[in-house]
Design an enzyme around this catalytic site. Structure first.
Site, short mmCIF file in Angstrom:
data_model
loop_
_atom_site.label_atom_id
_atom_site.label_comp_id
_atom_site.label_asym_id
_atom_site.label_seq_id
_atom_site.Cartn_x
_atom_site.Cartn_y
_atom_site.Cartn_z
N ALA A 67 -46.43 -16.00 14.45
CA ALA A 67 -44.85 -15.03 13.38
C ALA A 67 -45.76 -14.05 13.20
O ALA A 67 -46.41 -14.02 12.36
CB ALA A 67 -44.19 -16.67 12.87
N GLY A 112 -47.60 -19.34 15.36
CA GLY A 112 -46.63 -19.48 16.48
C GLY A 112 -47.01 -19.03 17.57
O GLY A 112 -46.32 -19.62 18.74
N GLU A 115 -48.05 -22.24 18.19
CA GLU A 115 -46.84 -23.61 18.46
C GLU A 115 -45.92 -23.37 20.42
O GLU A 115 -46.21 -24.04 21.12
CB GLU A 115 -45.95 -23.25 17.19
CG GLU A 115 -46.86 -24.53 16.58
CD GLU A 115 -45.95 -24.21 15.04
OE1 GLU A 115 -46.13 -22.85 14.62
OE2 GLU A 115 -45.92 -24.16 14.29
N GLU A 135 -51.46 -21.34 8.77
CA GLU A 135 -50.53 -20.84 7.79
C GLU A 135 -50.99 -20.63 6.15
O GLU A 135 -50.17 -20.43 5.53
CB GLU A 135 -49.47 -21.76 7.92
CG GLU A 135 -48.95 -21.22 9.16
CD GLU A 135 -48.53 -22.08 10.51
OE1 GLU A 135 -49.94 -22.50 10.64
OE2 GLU A 135 -48.71 -22.17 11.79
#
Ligand code: CO8
Length: 261
Positions: A67, A112, A115, A135
């Site tokens: 992200a 992300g 993911e 993260e």
């Protein structure tokens, strides 16, 4: 539709490619990119000629490095929760597309990005691929489905180690762990993806769709009910013209001509 942060294009008959296209930020997923992915997935869902989707990242360095961290600086907790929930919804839409979705991972596949790749049906990795959920280095935790999809893919212990320590896993280890289905040279990645997609294209399209649905829906059920579900879907599959064609073609020793009917 036109997009700024992604590319959605036809590669050959039936096979389309979605590329996250922010190579200068290692394809980090900012909000507008995620909105575009959401719109692209909806476009793919309503475009019946698409029979397989490849997902990759632009440039040689990254699939997606996570992200967009810069955007997180100003987010309130409620905004972060909504952002997480919305993106989980987007990735679920990708995952539940009726067609096969194959991730082509060509470099950093972090947070992300990992993911996103795990929301695809399978992953083909280049030798340069690096997977991770880093993260915790930022004082946060995965928020786009990583705590749930990673243990389902590699088992809880390996997932725990990756998520709690931020340990990164290279291509060969990802293959050994079942995170990636294949590893190949970086220059071969697209061809490998196309090969995989083409081998789906040669099969009965309705059978492929129904088999994907049976696998996905059965994952969250107990074995008995999941097998009952399989019988139901199998019955529907057996009612198709493609089944008549596929079985006749075998008996007549010819290639089937499936019509998706
Ligand atoms: N976000 C924003 N920008 C990024 C990101 C990212 N995730 N990753 C890389 N970039 C940018 C860099 O800032 C840099 O930009 P600039 O050139 O303007 O300085 C450019 O991409 C190139 O990166 P580097 O110079 O750092 O390249 P290196 O080869 O030195 O390093 C790494 C590559 C190791 C991948 C490094 O960039 C890195 O560690 N990136 C961050 C990886 C990461 O922590 N990812 C997880 C992010 S968090 C996440 O995904 C949580 C999901 C749930 C969120 C819920 C929302 C609320």
């Amino acid at each position: 539709m036109s997009y700024e942060n992604i590319l959605l294009e036809k590669v050959e008959d039936g096979i389309w490619l979605l590329t996250v296209n922010r190579p200068r930020a290692l394809n980090a997923l900012n909000v507008s990119t995620l909105d575009e992915i959401r719109a692209a997935v909806a476009e793919v869902a309503r475009t019946s000629e698409i029979r397989a989707l490849l997902v990759t990242g632009a440039g040689e360095k990254a699939f997606v490095a996570g992200a967009d961290i810069t955007e997180m600086q100003e987010m309130t907790p409620l905004e972060a929760r909504d952002h997480s929930a919305r993106t989980i919804g987007t990735f679920r839409c990708l995952e539940t597309l009726q067609i096969p979705v194959i991730a082509l991972v060509n470099g950093f596949c972090l947070g992300g990005g990992c993911e996103l790749a795990m929301s695809c049906d399978w992953i083909i990795a280049s030798e340069r691929a690096v997977f991770g959920q880093p993260e915790v280095n930022l004082g946060i935790m995965p928020g786009f489905g990583g705590t749930q999809r990673l243990p389902r893919l590699v088992g809880p212990n390996r997932a725990m180690e990756m998520i709690l320590t931020g340990r990164q896993v290279k291509a060969q280890e990802a293959l050994d762990w079942g995170l990636a289905n294949h590893v190949c040279g970086a220059e071969e990645l697209m061809e490998k993806g196309l090969e995989s997609a083409r081998s789906v294209m040669a099969r009965g399209p309705l059978a492929v769709r129904m088999a994907k649905q049976a696998v996905q829906r059965g994952q969250d059920m107990d074995l008995e009910n999941a097998c009952l579900l399989e019988s139901e879907i199998f019955g529907v599959c057996f009612s198709t013209e493609d089944r008549v064609e596929g079985v006749s073609a075998f008996v007549e020793k010819r290639k089937p001509d499936f019509k998706a009917k």
